[in-house]
Design a protein around this motif. Structure first.
Motif, PDB file in Angstrom:
ATOM      1  N   THR A   1      -1.082  -0.197   8.729  1.00 35.19           N
ATOM      2  CA  THR A   1      -0.977   0.371   7.545  1.00 35.19           C
ATOM      3  C   THR A   1      -1.471   1.873   7.852  1.00 35.19           C
ATOM      4  O   THR A   1      -0.963   2.888   7.758  1.00 35.19           O
TER       5      THR A   1
ATOM      6  N   TYR B   1       0.909  -1.169  -0.103  1.00 39.17           N
ATOM      7  CA  TYR B   1       0.122  -0.044   0.046  1.00 39.17           C
ATOM      8  C   TYR B   1       0.863   1.255   0.189  1.00 39.17           C
ATOM      9  O   TYR B   1       0.641   2.250  -0.517  1.00 39.17           O
TER      10      TYR B   1
ATOM     11  N   ILE C   1      -4.338   7.318   3.133  1.00 36.60           N
ATOM     12  CA  ILE C   1      -4.610   5.770   3.407  1.00 36.60           C
ATOM     13  C   ILE C   1      -5.592   5.560   4.449  1.00 36.60           C
ATOM     14  O   ILE C   1      -6.399   4.875   4.367  1.00 36.60           O
TER      15      ILE C   1
ATOM     16  N   LYS D   1       0.765   4.147  -2.863  1.00 31.88           N
ATOM     17  CA  LYS D   1       0.250   5.357  -2.401  1.00 31.88           C
ATOM     18  C   LYS D   1       1.806   6.366  -3.001  1.00 31.88           C
ATOM     19  O   LYS D   1       1.319   7.517  -3.333  1.00 31.88           O
TER      20      LYS D   1
END
Length: 289
Positions: free
Chosen positions: A253, A17, A92, A21
């Protein structure tokens, strides 16, 4: 063994992720037909090679089974395309808060089509996820309507895909994903020109940079390794235990992302993020109960 496997899954989840990103938001490579087309092409190629070498088990897929799975592949393309658009525009933690609302879509589809009975705990957790997703854009200090529209499409595709996967196919996870990858490559390749991504990417300032090429290569490889870790986790653990590891990966995350990316959060949006995590934790617990 399970702890080690879960830790590997979480590591791939977090780094995957972050890399996506970075490419989408920091480098601003907002051409999802090319970015996702590249990822799915590498995924399909690596799955094919791994199957030929005997590293993973992929049987010969009957044509009828592949055709029956195509609606799921179409939802998969909508999921990754809209997800890329949304992730490029939203932090996120915000993305996960909205993504979790896909459980609401799955809940409603099952309720209408299958008339499944749900426990009060699951109903309460789904309402927490829905409330978090509804209130987040209302209190977002940097409200981006485009990001939330793409997130809404992403939510629907993920929720519908989850139900389709649960009720339709007898294919293995890897076989499903192989069909998804091949279908995605074909569809995204044909869509690259009409969407303007093909010519837009030619003017991308980082096109020949080391950061761009390393980020794209890392995203494709990490996506493949995350797939293998996810399949291994599902085969080694009951479904409800897998949910715990997915939840922990999202918590990690979400918690680490402010250390890597600039995020503007106020008390209201923080409450939405925490409420969504709480709803997901309750949902995971309700599956175990």
């Amino acid at each position: 063994m399970n702890f080690g496997l879960g830790s590997v899954f979480c590591s791939f989840f977090v780094v995957s992720y972050f890399i996506n990103k970075y490419v989408l938001s920091v480098l601003k490579f907002t051409y999802p037909t090319l970015f996702q087309g590249w990822q799915t092409f590498i995924g399909a190629l690596l799955l094919l090679v791994s199957g030929k070498l005997g590293w993973v088990e992929i049987s010969s897929i009957p044509r009828a089974a592949a055709l029956a799975w195509l609606p799921g592949s179409a939802l998969f393309v909508g999921n990754i395309y809209a997800g890329s658009r949304a992730l490029s525009r939203l932090p996120i933690p915000f993305f996960f808060t909205l993504h979790n609302a896909s459980e609401v879509i799955s809940f409603l589809i099952l309720k209408v089509t299958q008339r499944e009975r749900m426990s009060w705990m699951k109903i309460f957790s789904v309402n927490m996820l829905l409330a978090s997703a509804i209130n987040l854009p209302i209190h977002d200090p940097q409200f981006d309507p485009g990001g939330y529209v793409w997130a809404l499409i992403h939510i629907f595709c993920v929720g519908a895909y989850r139900v389709f996967q649960k009720k339709t196919s007898h294919l293995s996870d890897l076989e499903q994903q192989y069909i998804n990858y091949v279908f995605s490559v074909l569809l995204l390749t044909f869509a690259a020109h009409p969407t303007g991504d093909l010519f837009g990417a030619l003017d991308f300032p980082f096109l020949m940079s080391y950061q761009f090429h390393s980020g794209c290569c890392a995203s494709a490889l990490l996506g493949f390794f995350l797939l293998l870790a996810t399949v291994k986790l599902r085969s080694a653990l009951p479904l409800e235990h897998c949910g715990v590891w997915v939840f922990l990966a999202k918590v990690l995350t979400t918690g680490l992302s402010p250390l890597v990316f600039q995020i503007e959060v106020n008390p209201e949006t923080l409450c939405c993020i925490l409420c969504s995590l709480g709803g997901e934790a309750l949902l995971v617990y309700s599956e175990k109960a």
